[in-house]
Scaffold this motif. Structure first.
Motif, short mmCIF file in Angstrom:
data_model
loop_
_atom_site.label_atom_id
_atom_site.label_comp_id
_atom_site.label_asym_id
_atom_site.label_seq_id
_atom_site.Cartn_x
_atom_site.Cartn_y
_atom_site.Cartn_z
N LEU A 174 2.37 -29.92 -37.83
CA LEU A 174 3.38 -30.24 -38.84
C LEU A 174 2.93 -31.38 -39.74
O LEU A 174 3.62 -31.70 -40.73
N GLY A 175 1.81 -32.00 -39.40
CA GLY A 175 1.36 -33.17 -40.16
C GLY A 175 2.32 -34.32 -40.02
O GLY A 175 2.54 -35.10 -40.96
N ALA A 176 2.90 -34.48 -38.82
CA ALA A 176 3.96 -35.46 -38.62
C ALA A 176 3.73 -36.39 -37.43
O ALA A 176 4.60 -37.19 -37.10
N SER A 177 2.56 -36.32 -36.82
CA SER A 177 2.36 -37.08 -35.58
C SER A 177 2.35 -38.59 -35.83
O SER A 177 2.92 -39.36 -35.05
N ILE A 178 1.73 -39.03 -36.90
CA ILE A 178 1.61 -40.47 -37.17
C ILE A 178 2.96 -41.06 -37.55
O ILE A 178 3.41 -42.06 -36.97
N THR A 179 3.62 -40.44 -38.52
CA THR A 179 4.90 -40.97 -39.01
C THR A 179 5.96 -40.97 -37.92
O THR A 179 6.74 -41.92 -37.79
N THR A 180 6.00 -39.91 -37.12
CA THR A 180 6.98 -39.84 -36.02
C THR A 180 6.78 -40.99 -35.05
O THR A 180 7.74 -41.67 -34.67
N ALA A 181 5.53 -41.22 -34.65
CA ALA A 181 5.24 -42.30 -33.70
C ALA A 181 5.58 -43.66 -34.30
O ALA A 181 6.09 -44.55 -33.61
N GLU A 182 5.30 -43.83 -35.59
CA GLU A 182 5.52 -45.13 -36.23
C GLU A 182 7.00 -45.44 -36.44
O GLU A 182 7.39 -46.61 -36.42
N ILE A 183 7.81 -44.43 -36.62
CA ILE A 183 9.26 -44.65 -36.67
C ILE A 183 9.76 -45.02 -35.27
O ILE A 183 10.52 -45.98 -35.09
N ASN A 234 6.68 -29.88 -46.30
CA ASN A 234 5.71 -30.93 -46.60
C ASN A 234 5.13 -31.50 -45.31
O ASN A 234 5.65 -31.25 -44.22
N LYS A 235 4.09 -32.29 -45.44
CA LYS A 235 3.48 -32.95 -44.28
C LYS A 235 3.77 -34.45 -44.40
O LYS A 235 3.20 -35.12 -45.28
N PRO A 236 4.63 -35.00 -43.54
CA PRO A 236 5.03 -36.41 -43.67
C PRO A 236 3.88 -37.41 -43.64
O PRO A 236 3.93 -38.42 -44.34
N ASP A 237 2.84 -37.12 -42.87
CA ASP A 237 1.73 -38.07 -42.78
C ASP A 237 0.90 -38.11 -44.07
O ASP A 237 0.33 -39.16 -44.41
N THR A 238 0.83 -37.00 -44.77
CA THR A 238 0.06 -36.91 -46.03
C THR A 238 0.90 -36.14 -47.05
O THR A 238 0.57 -35.01 -47.42
#
Length: 388
Positions: A12-21, A364-368
């Protein structure tokens, strides 16, 4: 999202943003510990300025989200400090650099408080250089997440520049600023708020519990995002108006503009911007803990409910003596004593989660979120012109 493993988040391109939230409540505890370790240095630095000058202009500055840190803390701190001694202003670096002559006065002692995730934005460095050029008695507090960034390097061995580094993990690796915003906001409050250390610790413990509550109630937010909408509006008063600007920016950034946004104060929204509301709008109102201000937040919620135009109207609020009777992300009354500027931290986690889930919803991909590179994690393409 917060319960998914890496195997599901990475595609999903969401691993970084999810962890950082998700990690923010822990980062706030670390931020408080860093403040406590530096407390004597902070107090000595501010005392030095107070003894040297009858009045000091304090300018909170940064670009984008970093500027919104200043907008969030300013209303609260103006009501807490002696403004005969400290004149507080919030001016983005983007405004200081283009119009330095309007804000930087040679004979007015000035403390520039720079907020920066990387410390490498061209405007952040240029704002410092202009202030050094124009202000005779110039001091700095550099609040940054990157120990190797340009602003942090400039602070080394400068007795008139107090460097306050944020927790290492607050230097967000995702595109959007999340933990960097909340940690820098908390640090500014801890530095300038005259509350006792014990009172500050109590507040930090409470907002950490509130932040954990946001993570555990993701399903509530997911139900909201399942609605049919193409625009999101955030409203708030005082410090929560500054927060509303940050919350709407996260939606724009993480959806690459596929969802359009608006923000305003609860009172100002009627003066034209309310025209933005249509049947595909979601409206979120950050409700103040101050009993007087709270009335205005509840008034606009009730008015929007009576208009019956928006697809969804939601209060984000601590339970109080008076409450909105519609849809509410409600925190326990134990948090009634938390000032609005501190309340912004768990409240922004709701906005960040809304943005994360909406980004995934629109494909969309939250990380990029900006694959074309039109918008960058650290801004590019800025020409800094010589000021003479």
């Amino acid at each position: 999202m917060f319960s998914l493993n890496q195997e599901k988040l990475v595609p999903l391109g969401a691993s970084i943003t999810t962890a950082e939230i998700k990690q923010q409540p822990d980062l706030w505890a670390e931020t408080y510990a860093l403040y406590k370790d530096k407390r004597s240095d902070i107090e000595a630095f501010l005392q030095k300025l107070s003894e040297r000058h009858d009045r000091v202009r304090v300018i909170f500055t940064g670009a984008g989200t970093s500027a919104y840190v200043g907008e969030t803390v300013l209303p609260y701190l103006k009501g807490k400090v002696d403004e005969q001694k400290w004149e507080f202003l919030s001016i983005p670096t983007t405004t200081l650099v283009s119009n330095p002559y309007q804000f930087l006065k040679a004979d007015f002692p000035t403390l520039l408080v720079s907020f920066a995730r990387s410390g490498n934005s061209p405007e952040s460095v240029a704002a410092v250089e202009l202030a050094e050029q124009l202000v005779k008695d110039f001091y700095q507090i550099t609040i940054t997440c990157a120990k190797n960034g340009e602003l942090a390097k400039r602070a080394q061995d400068d007795t008139n520049n107090l460097l306050l580094l944020m927790p290492e993990k607050s230097n967000d690796q995702g595109f959007a600023m999340t933990g960097s915003y909340s940690c820098m906001t908390l640090t500014a409050l801890l530095v300038f708020d005259p509350l006792s250390v014990e009172e500050k610790l109590s507040i930090v413990k409470t907002i950490r519990q509130m932040g954990e509550s946001v993570i555990s109630r993701e399903d509530f937010i997911q139900k909201i995002i399942s609605a049919d909408f193409d625009r999101i509006i955030y409203l708030g008063s005082g410090s929560l108006e500054g927060l509303s600007r940050e919350a709407q920016l996260k939606v724009l950034e993480l959806t690459a503009g596929k969802i359009v946004t608006a923000f305003d104060s609860s009172l100002a929204f009627r003066h034209g911007p309310k025209s933005f509301v249509n049947e595909k709008s979601l409206v979120f109102v950050f409700v103040s803990n101050n009993p007087y201000t709270r009335q205005y937040d509840l008034d606009i919620l009730n008015e929007l409910q009576q208009d019956d135009i928006a697809n969804g109207i939601y209060a984000i609020s601590v339970e109080g003596e008076t409450n909105y009777d519609g849809n509410t992300f409600l925190f326990d009354s134990d948090a009634q004593c938390v000032p609005d500027a501190y309340l912004a931290l768990p409240f922004v986690m709701i906005g960040q989660t809304v943005s994360l889930l909406t980004s995934v919803k629109v494909g969309n991909k939250p990380d990029t979120p900006s694959p074309t590179g039109m918008v960058n994690r650290v801004v590019k393409g800025v020409t800094i012109h010589e000021y003479v």
